[in-house]
Scaffold this active site. Structure first.
Site, short mmCIF file in Angstrom:
data_model
loop_
_atom_site.label_atom_id
_atom_site.label_comp_id
_atom_site.label_asym_id
_atom_site.label_seq_id
_atom_site.Cartn_x
_atom_site.Cartn_y
_atom_site.Cartn_z
N TYR A 1 -1.49 2.66 -0.15
CA TYR A 1 -0.24 1.96 0.13
C TYR A 1 0.32 2.17 1.54
O TYR A 1 1.33 1.57 1.89
CB TYR A 1 0.83 2.33 -0.91
CG TYR A 1 1.08 3.82 -1.07
CD1 TYR A 1 1.92 4.51 -0.20
CD2 TYR A 1 0.48 4.53 -2.11
CE1 TYR A 1 2.16 5.87 -0.35
CE2 TYR A 1 0.71 5.90 -2.27
CZ TYR A 1 1.55 6.55 -1.39
OH TYR A 1 1.80 7.91 -1.54
N HIS B 1 1.90 12.20 -2.35
CA HIS B 1 3.09 12.50 -3.16
C HIS B 1 2.83 13.76 -4.00
O HIS B 1 3.63 14.68 -4.03
CB HIS B 1 3.42 11.32 -4.05
CG HIS B 1 4.51 11.58 -5.04
ND1 HIS B 1 5.82 11.74 -4.66
CD2 HIS B 1 4.47 11.75 -6.38
CE1 HIS B 1 6.55 11.98 -5.74
NE2 HIS B 1 5.77 11.99 -6.79
N ARG C 1 6.54 12.40 4.66
CA ARG C 1 5.58 13.10 3.82
C ARG C 1 4.19 12.81 4.37
O ARG C 1 3.61 11.76 4.13
CB ARG C 1 5.71 12.64 2.36
CG ARG C 1 4.56 13.09 1.49
CD ARG C 1 4.78 12.81 0.01
NE ARG C 1 5.12 11.45 -0.32
CZ ARG C 1 4.24 10.44 -0.43
NH1 ARG C 1 2.97 10.65 -0.17
NH2 ARG C 1 4.63 9.24 -0.79
#
Length: 376
Positions: free
Chosen positions: A284, A275, A271
């Site tokens: 992160y 998200h 990805r």
């Protein structure tokens, strides 16, 4: 990070766009060689179109036109290859990021926009033939695998698979992510699928992150082995290789349709975006990781391969123009959608009239009237 150069991973096209099949790809090489230039060019058009649409939808959300948007940037090859491998009679059950799968099956992409804008609970009618047996998005992680397995059981009970009629037998394919693979619904659906030998393919898009939780935390073993644990043939592919996605999914669907039971595919992809538009991936993951995966961009990979096969500059220019037109059309029609009347919030809450809702509706109407004529 999943070792994308693992020889047990099925890959036809290398990251540099050259033919560099892994040992695991050997059984699929004949099928890969049979893929025509016209099919490859269609794959490229699909990937380019959804990338343009996806970017436009992200911008529309940032401009307040959508409540939320789940980007599919980076996952185009896994989705295009698998969607193009399905036959018209097959039923596809998505999660909420399969934008190009919808487009391939004939769903108007603005239906996805309507859903993310809050104008509809479903987006489109899966029973409408124009939507190509594409079932609706499922925001509850993993629940679509239960829906798909139940539908596939129905196909088997009704004798609509495994009859030997390749033109009429049907299969089901369900899409889910690495995060959803940890949901109990997925495992329950695999139990029933294996027990009833459903005509079904579980297509897992492992994009490395379940929001902010890495795959390494979710599982100590490759995710495709979970399907094998339930007794279904399972395979891991390079999800950024559209040819691998196409040939492996095609064989899996053919086998499922023929009555050989369910199959599981793990497409190792990434990805590249957030998200959803409410997420900040810089919190992160590292820029080094993102750059490493950028070098495996599925669109660039296929373009390089097509160029090596003699695709013309005119073809690429036409594909880019078509993609831009799709994005512009989506923007124009999104802005024209408008909103819902405020009193819609009171409808369909109870099956019968309710005094409390009637009181609230009356208060809202009076409140809105206070703004008419500059009274407020």
């Amino acid at each position: 990070m999943i070792p994308v150069d693992d020889p047990s991973l099925v890959r036809i096209l290398g990251a540099d766009g050259t033919l560099s099949p892994t040992p695991a790809a050997e059984p699929y090489l004949a099928a890969a060689e049979a893929v025509t230039d016209a099919e490859l060019e269609q794959f490229y058009r699909d990937m380019l179109a959804v990338r343009a649409f996806d970017r436009e939808a992200t911008l529309l959300q940032r401009q307040g036109q959508l409540a939320l948007w789940p980007p599919s940037l980076g996952q185009e090859a896994a989705q295009v290859g698998s969607a193009r491998a399905a036959r018209p009679q097959d039923h596809l059950f998505p999660s909420y990021r399969e934008h190009v799968v919808c487009m391939v099956r004939g769903v108007d992409p603005v239906h996805i926009i309507r859903l993310m804008r809050g104008l509809t609970h479903g987006g489109w009618d899966p029973a409408d033939p124009a939507n190509g047996n594409m079932h609706i998005y499922t925001m509850v992680l993993g629940s679509q695998t239960l829906h798909a397995t139940g539908y596939a059981m129905g196909l088997a009970f009704d004798g609509r698979s495994g009859t030997g009629d390749a033109e009429r037998d049907q299969a089901v394919m369900v899409y889910y992510g690495d995060g959803a693979s940890s949901q109990g619904d997925v495992h329950e659906s695999m139990v029933f699928a294996a027990s009833y030998r459903t005509p079904e393919v579980f297509f897992l898009q492992n994009n490395q992150w379940a929001i902010s939780v890495p795959v390494a935390t979710q599982s100590r073993a490759p995710l495709f082995q979970r399907g094998a644990g339930y007794g279904m043939p399972s395979i891991q592919i390079d999800g950024n290789d559209v040819i691998a996605s196409y040939v492996v999914t095609k064989q899996a669907l053919d086998e499922a349709r023929a009555g050989l039971g369910p199959r599981a595919i793990e497409a190792v992809t990434y990805r590249m975006g957030a998200h959803t538009t409410s997420d900040d991936p810089t919190k992160y993951r590292t820029s080094d990781e993102e750059q490493a995966w950028t070098q495996r961009d599925p669109v660039v990979r296929l373009r390089t391969f097509l160029e090596s096969r003699g695709a013309s500059a005119a073809f690429f220019a036409d594909a880019e123009a078509a993609a831009a037109a799709i994005a512009e059309d989506a923007r124009t029609r999104t802005i024209a959608l408008g909103g819902l009347p405020a009193d819609m919030i009171f409808q369909h809450v109870y099956s019968e009239p309710h005094p409390l809702l009637e009181e609230q509706a009356a208060w809202l109407a009076e409140y809105e009237r206070a703004f008419e004529g500059g009274q407020a």
